[in-house]
Design a protein around this motif. Structure first.
Motif: not given
Length: 188
Positions: A170-188
């Motif tokens: 879902s869009f929500t699942e994708v949003s959380y997955a991308v947010a987690e990815l970017l946070l882990e890499r210090g990009l957000l």
């Protein structure tokens, strides 16, 4: 490496980032790039823009009208100019038009200004999400769309710093997955 994502080691000689920290979302029509940019913008209080909307504002007409009256080549020129204009901005979440990777200069610009996330999905998923095909002038038919996706998929991968598999999410699942990815890499 986070599940559902990968860093693309096949991208040769990355251009060094020059102080910009934009996040560019690329992928085929209907992948949810605009929804994702808007959702993440709300979650992290970051501005988001859509390259197609930037082109429309600059040209004073819709993408479909530009394709019809001036042709795809002229649209791609507008698209590159809109993308280049983001150099003066900071910390944007950028939803890119499905064909932005067709112009090699655009890939270079995205690399110079930030990081690129490719939302990788299937054609069936994309076609289900597209509500109005008349606003997407490069989608002539389902078979044409399949050929277009096949041609663009390696371009998306070449542009991508990160690839996120969006199939069955879902869009929500994708949003959380991308947010987690970017946070882990210090990009957000």
């Amino acid at each position: 490496m986070a599940e559902g994502t990968l860093e693309d080691p096949s991208v040769p000689d990355r251009v060094e980032k020059r102080g910009r920290d934009h996040i560019f979302f690329v992928g085929f029509h209907g992948a949810g790039k605009s929804t994702l940019a808007r959702n993440l913008g709300g979650m992290f209080n970051r501005r988001y823009v859509d390259t197609d909307r930037l082109v429309e504002r600059r040209a004073g007409m819709s993408v479909a009208m530009i394709f019809e009256s001036q042709g795809e080549a002229r649209f791609r020129e507008f698209e590159t100019a809109a993308l280049a204009s983001l150099r003066v901005e900071r910390s944007l979440l950028v939803s890119c038009g499905g064909g932005i990777v067709e112009t090699p200069r655009n890939i270079t610009l995205m690399r110079e200004m930030g990081y690129c996330v490719y939302l990788d999905g299937d054609l069936d998923d994309s076609l289900r999400q597209i509500r109005r095909s008349d606003t997407r002038p490069d989608l002539v038919s389902e078979s044409h769309a399949a050929r277009l996706l096949e041609r663009r998929r390696p371009l998306y991968r070449r542009a991508a710093d990160y690839v996120v598999d969006i199939r069955g999410k879902s869009f929500t699942e994708v949003s959380y997955a991308v947010a987690e990815l970017l946070l882990e890499r210090g990009l957000l």
